[in-house]
Design a protein around this motif. Structure first.
Motif, PDB file in Angstrom:
ATOM      1  N   UNK A 145       0.825  -1.203   0.000  1.00  0.00           N
ATOM      2  CA  UNK A 145       0.000   0.000   0.000  1.00  0.00           C
ATOM      3  C   UNK A 145       0.869   1.268   0.000  1.00  0.00           C
ATOM      4  N   UNK A 146       1.857   1.274  -0.854  1.00  0.00           N
ATOM      5  CA  UNK A 146       2.769   2.404  -1.063  1.00  0.00           C
ATOM      6  C   UNK A 146       3.660   2.705   0.140  1.00  0.00           C
ATOM      7  N   UNK A 147       3.837   1.716   1.007  1.00  0.00           N
ATOM      8  CA  UNK A 147       4.743   1.849   2.147  1.00  0.00           C
ATOM      9  C   UNK A 147       5.849   0.823   2.016  1.00  0.00           C
ATOM     10  N   UNK A 148       7.081   1.275   2.209  1.00  0.00           N
ATOM     11  CA  UNK A 148       8.198   0.338   2.181  1.00  0.00           C
ATOM     12  C   UNK A 148       8.376  -0.247   3.581  1.00  0.00           C
ATOM     13  N   UNK A 202      10.648   0.765   6.704  1.00  0.00           N
ATOM     14  CA  UNK A 202      12.011   0.610   6.214  1.00  0.00           C
ATOM     15  C   UNK A 202      12.930   1.767   6.577  1.00  0.00           C
ATOM     16  N   UNK A 203      12.422   2.953   6.811  1.00  0.00           N
ATOM     17  CA  UNK A 203      13.258   4.116   7.106  1.00  0.00           C
ATOM     18  C   UNK A 203      13.609   4.181   8.589  1.00  0.00           C
ATOM     19  N   UNK A 257      16.842   8.073   8.454  1.00  0.00           N
ATOM     20  CA  UNK A 257      16.162   7.527   7.284  1.00  0.00           C
ATOM     21  C   UNK A 257      16.891   6.404   6.569  1.00  0.00           C
ATOM     22  N   UNK A 258      17.889   5.828   7.207  1.00  0.00           N
ATOM     23  CA  UNK A 258      18.634   4.729   6.590  1.00  0.00           C
ATOM     24  C   UNK A 258      17.733   3.554   6.256  1.00  0.00           C
ATOM     25  N   UNK A 259      18.089   2.783   5.229  1.00  0.00           N
ATOM     26  CA  UNK A 259      17.268   1.641   4.802  1.00  0.00           C
ATOM     27  C   UNK A 259      17.451   0.441   5.733  1.00  0.00           C
ATOM     28  N   UNK A 260      16.509   0.240   6.626  1.00  0.00           N
ATOM     29  CA  UNK A 260      16.629  -0.865   7.583  1.00  0.00           C
ATOM     30  C   UNK A 260      16.697  -2.220   6.896  1.00  0.00           C
ATOM     31  N   UNK A 261      16.097  -2.334   5.703  1.00  0.00           N
ATOM     32  CA  UNK A 261      16.126  -3.607   4.980  1.00  0.00           C
ATOM     33  C   UNK A 261      17.550  -4.009   4.596  1.00  0.00           C
ATOM     34  N   UNK A 305      11.407   2.714  15.798  1.00  0.00           N
ATOM     35  CA  UNK A 305      11.015   2.402  14.427  1.00  0.00           C
ATOM     36  C   UNK A 305       9.563   1.928  14.437  1.00  0.00           C
ATOM     37  N   UNK A 306       8.782   2.387  13.481  1.00  0.00           N
ATOM     38  CA  UNK A 306       7.384   1.970  13.397  1.00  0.00           C
ATOM     39  C   UNK A 306       7.317   0.496  13.042  1.00  0.00           C
ATOM     40  N   UNK A 307       6.516  -0.226  13.794  1.00  0.00           N
ATOM     41  CA  UNK A 307       6.306  -1.648  13.532  1.00  0.00           C
ATOM     42  C   UNK A 307       4.861  -1.863  13.074  1.00  0.00           C
ATOM     43  N   UNK A 308       4.644  -2.997  12.435  1.00  0.00           N
ATOM     44  CA  UNK A 308       3.314  -3.365  11.973  1.00  0.00           C
ATOM     45  C   UNK A 308       3.011  -4.780  12.460  1.00  0.00           C
TER      46      UNK A 308
END
Length: 109
Positions: free
Chosen positions: A28-31, A46-47, A52-56, A91-94
């Motif tokens: 849904x347009x979220x990385x 991911x940020x 804003x580093x790429x956590x992935x 970091x935001x979690x889901x």
């Protein structure tokens, strides 16, 4: 004012996730960075909340249940998203559900 209702969205197949590795998915347009440890899957935005580093692209510590940001080495607890390096960073979690060999993420609409 109504509260957002979380929507369960399929992110990938469970077999697409390697043990102790990350996988970047766009839902849904979220990385979102997915991490698998055993039968558990964790999802974080991911940020990195620091810069804003790429956590992935980070390193997974399977023993500690942490994801380490590749830019400045901040460590994030996979369950809570809280940084064990700097408690002010989260970091935001889901929420994640694994079923029928699929990985589903709960996102607010």
């Amino acid at each position: 004012m109504t509260d957002a209702i979380p929507e369960l969205v399929r992110a990938c197949g469970f077999d697409e996730l390697a043990e102790g590795a990350t996988l970047l998915v766009t839902v849904r347009q979220r990385e979102v960075a997915l991490v698998r440890i055993g039968d558990d899957v964790f999802a974080l935005q991911d940020a990195c909340p620091h810069k804003g580093g790429p956590l992935c692209e980070g390193t997974v510590s399977v023993q500690r249940g942490e994801l380490i940001c590749p830019w400045h080495r901040f460590r994030f607890d996979l369950r809570s998203g809280a940084s064990v390096t700097n408690p002010q960073l989260v970091a935001k979690t889901f929420p994640v559900e694994v079923r029928e060999n699929g990985v589903f993420i709960r996102l607010e609409i």
